[in-house]
Design an enzyme around this catalytic site. Structure first.
Site, PDB file in Angstrom:
ATOM      1  N   HIS A   1       0.858  -1.195   0.000  1.00 24.15           N
ATOM      2  CA  HIS A   1       0.000   0.000   0.000  1.00 24.15           C
ATOM      3  C   HIS A   1       0.891   1.240   0.000  1.00 24.15           C
ATOM      4  O   HIS A   1       1.467   1.599   1.015  1.00 24.15           O
ATOM      5  CB  HIS A   1      -0.910   0.016   1.232  1.00 24.15           C
ATOM      6  CG  HIS A   1      -1.891   1.145   1.239  1.00 24.15           C
ATOM      7  ND1 HIS A   1      -3.245   0.952   1.353  1.00 24.15           N
ATOM      8  CD2 HIS A   1      -1.731   2.476   1.130  1.00 24.15           C
ATOM      9  CE1 HIS A   1      -3.866   2.115   1.320  1.00 24.15           C
ATOM     10  NE2 HIS A   1      -2.957   3.074   1.189  1.00 24.15           N
TER      11      HIS A   1
ATOM     12  N   HIS B   1       1.559   5.376  -1.643  1.00 29.68           N
ATOM     13  CA  HIS B   1       1.190   6.565  -2.428  1.00 29.68           C
ATOM     14  C   HIS B   1       2.459   7.134  -3.056  1.00 29.68           C
ATOM     15  O   HIS B   1       3.339   7.611  -2.339  1.00 29.68           O
ATOM     16  CB  HIS B   1       0.541   7.621  -1.534  1.00 29.68           C
ATOM     17  CG  HIS B   1      -0.754   7.152  -0.945  1.00 29.68           C
ATOM     18  ND1 HIS B   1      -1.964   7.324  -1.585  1.00 29.68           N
ATOM     19  CD2 HIS B   1      -1.017   6.473   0.191  1.00 29.68           C
ATOM     20  CE1 HIS B   1      -2.925   6.779  -0.844  1.00 29.68           C
ATOM     21  NE2 HIS B   1      -2.376   6.257   0.238  1.00 29.68           N
TER      22      HIS B   1
ATOM     23  N   LYS C   1      -9.463   0.185  -5.853  1.00 28.55           N
ATOM     24  CA  LYS C   1      -9.514   0.828  -4.542  1.00 28.55           C
ATOM     25  C   LYS C   1     -10.864   1.486  -4.289  1.00 28.55           C
ATOM     26  O   LYS C   1     -11.342   2.270  -5.104  1.00 28.55           O
ATOM     27  CB  LYS C   1      -8.394   1.882  -4.466  1.00 28.55           C
ATOM     28  CG  LYS C   1      -8.281   2.620  -3.137  1.00 28.55           C
ATOM     29  CD  LYS C   1      -7.774   1.722  -2.026  1.00 28.55           C
ATOM     30  CE  LYS C   1      -7.830   2.404  -0.667  1.00 28.55           C
ATOM     31  NZ  LYS C   1      -6.646   3.159  -0.335  1.00 28.55           N
TER      32      LYS C   1
ATOM     33  N   HIS D   1     -10.569   1.386   1.788  1.00 26.98           N
ATOM     34  CA  HIS D   1     -10.314   2.395   2.825  1.00 26.98           C
ATOM     35  C   HIS D   1     -11.497   2.295   3.780  1.00 26.98           C
ATOM     36  O   HIS D   1     -12.584   2.774   3.486  1.00 26.98           O
ATOM     37  CB  HIS D   1     -10.196   3.803   2.229  1.00 26.98           C
ATOM     38  CG  HIS D   1      -9.889   4.833   3.284  1.00 26.98           C
ATOM     39  ND1 HIS D   1      -8.654   5.427   3.417  1.00 26.98           N
ATOM     40  CD2 HIS D   1     -10.648   5.332   4.283  1.00 26.98           C
ATOM     41  CE1 HIS D   1      -8.671   6.246   4.462  1.00 26.98           C
ATOM     42  NE2 HIS D   1      -9.882   6.216   4.994  1.00 26.98           N
TER      43      HIS D   1
ATOM     44  N   HIS E   1      -4.710  -0.554   5.800  1.00 25.27           N
ATOM     45  CA  HIS E   1      -4.244   0.196   6.983  1.00 25.27           C
ATOM     46  C   HIS E   1      -5.204   0.095   8.179  1.00 25.27           C
ATOM     47  O   HIS E   1      -5.754   1.089   8.631  1.00 25.27           O
ATOM     48  CB  HIS E   1      -3.956   1.659   6.658  1.00 25.27           C
ATOM     49  CG  HIS E   1      -4.973   2.341   5.759  1.00 25.27           C
ATOM     50  ND1 HIS E   1      -6.309   2.398   6.048  1.00 25.27           N
ATOM     51  CD2 HIS E   1      -4.824   2.992   4.592  1.00 25.27           C
ATOM     52  CE1 HIS E   1      -6.927   3.055   5.093  1.00 25.27           C
ATOM     53  NE2 HIS E   1      -6.049   3.433   4.191  1.00 25.27           N
TER      54      HIS E   1
ATOM     55  N   ASP F   1       1.379   2.617   3.530  1.00 27.59           N
ATOM     56  CA  ASP F   1       0.539   3.806   3.362  1.00 27.59           C
ATOM     57  C   ASP F   1       1.389   5.072   3.458  1.00 27.59           C
ATOM     58  O   ASP F   1       0.912   6.108   3.921  1.00 27.59           O
ATOM     59  CB  ASP F   1      -0.604   3.849   4.391  1.00 27.59           C
ATOM     60  CG  ASP F   1      -1.699   4.835   3.985  1.00 27.59           C
ATOM     61  OD1 ASP F   1      -1.758   5.217   2.793  1.00 27.59           O
ATOM     62  OD2 ASP F   1      -2.495   5.234   4.859  1.00 27.59           O
TER      63      ASP F   1
END
Ligand code: DOR
Ligand code: ZN
Length: 346
Positions: free
Chosen positions: A13, A15, A101, A138, A176, A249
């Site tokens: 995970h 970004h 996602k 999420h 997460h 994350d």
């Protein structure tokens, strides 16, 4: 133990952002991880396979230019109320998209075009279940009336259980996770449901955000929780249960956008990610469990071959820089100005 060598891990995970920002952070991940599941919440979200392919090649060319390192970005699509079933089939056959996602609309950074009501996507979930495309969740309810610390727990009760009931064979990664309720949910679920755990949720409880003043660099979503929840996450991470695996994350934002009257959510950990996890596992007397969590279980869940290469960490103190360059702005990493215990050998 002063030295550990284990299979090169994957970050399930991440970004990476885009453009010069992506170029600024990419090396940190490539140095440590063989692959990463790359989140699609760009300013213009990655809603189609075509966009995912283009984003993937921007990452790959930046890698060649900057590092020459091998690192495989595993792309994802951003689910919206309007995602078409045909897009899922296209994504599957592209061979580069590894998940879709689900951001509840408005739940977090760049989630405005997320899903307003998951039942609107049930036809898409049906195709994902058939095609074995994982849904990456999420897990926070986006109802503004709900207390921020309860958003994950209530999401499980109101949304996640409904999805699982309707699509029992859908592969789901509960991303997460931050609460003992999430740990219990995943443990009690079937094997097609897994979860990622970040280093920051293993390291800190919510006091970190308010230690002597307001500390924006500890603000992320889902927000840090109470100590009892952190302890439940540690238990899960070191348990050897393959449902729990590494996902940082890591979410870079410029110093200015974090230190603001309305600071962005996100903690940057890629610069020291595997070293932070090593510290946590060592403190829990479980270094031997790190390789499964970091290098095997994520790959197994996604049906990917386990990595063959290895990395070595040594016990050597080093100081984390106060900031990094971030496309002409500053990026404040976790532990800025403080010491790390483990160091990676290149
Ligand atoms: O803290 C976070 N930052 N949580 C998210 O869900 C999104 C991420 C980001 O993209 O900045
Ligand atoms: Zn994220």
């Amino acid at each position: 133990m002063n030295k550990i060598t284990f299979t090169r891990p994957d970050d399930m995970h991440l970004h990476l952002r885009d453009g010069e920002q992506m170029q600024a952070v990419l090396l940190d991940s490539a140095r440590r991880f063989a692959r990463a599941i790359v989140m699609p919440n760009l300013e213009l979200p990655i809603v189609t396979t075509e966009l995912a392919l283009a984003y993937s090649s921007r990452i790959s060319s930046a890698l060649v230019e900057k590092t020459g390192m091998e690192f495989e970005p595993l792309m994802t699509l951003y689910l919206t109320d309007n995602t078409k079933c045909s897009e899922i089939r296209k994504a599957k056959s592209s061979g580069v998209v590894y998940g879709v996602k689900f951001y509840p609309a408005g739940a977090t950074t760049y989630s405005d075009t997320g899903v307003t009501d998951i039942t609107k996507c049930f036809h898409v979930l049906e195709v994902m279940e058939q095609e074995k495309v994982p849904l990456l969740v999420h897990g926070e309810i986006n109802d503004p009336r709900i207390d921020i610390f309860d958003k994950e727990k209530i999401f499980i009760d109101r949304v996640l259980t409904t999805i699982v009931r309707n699509f029992p064979n859908l592969r789901i990664v509960f991303e997460h996770i931050t609460t003992k309720e999430a740990v219990e949910f995943v443990k009690g679920a079937a094997n097609n449901i897994g979860a990622t755990i970040t280093a920051h949720h293993l390291l800190f409880n919510r006091n970190a955000i308010f230690q002597g003043g307001i500390r924006p660099h500890y603000y992320c979503l889902p927000v840090l929780k109470q100590e009892a929840h952190r302890l439940a996450l540690i238990e899960a991470a070191i348990s050897g249960d393959p449902k729990f695996f590494l996902g940082t994350d890591s979410a870079p934002h410029s110093k200015n956008s974090k230190e603001s009257t309305c600071g962005c959510a996100g903690i940057y950990t890629s610069h020291a990610a595997i070293e932070l996890y090593a510290e946590i596992f060592e403190q829990a007397d479980s270094l031997g469990k790190l390789e499964g969590f970091a290098s095997f279980f994520g790959a197994d869940f996604y049906g990917l071959p386990r990595n063959r290469e290895h990395i070595t960490l040594i016990k050597e103190s080093w100081e984390v820089p106060m900031q990094f360059d971030f496309a002409g702005e500053a990026l404040v990493p976790l532990r800025a100005g403080e010491n790390m215990v483990w160091k990676i050998l290149d």
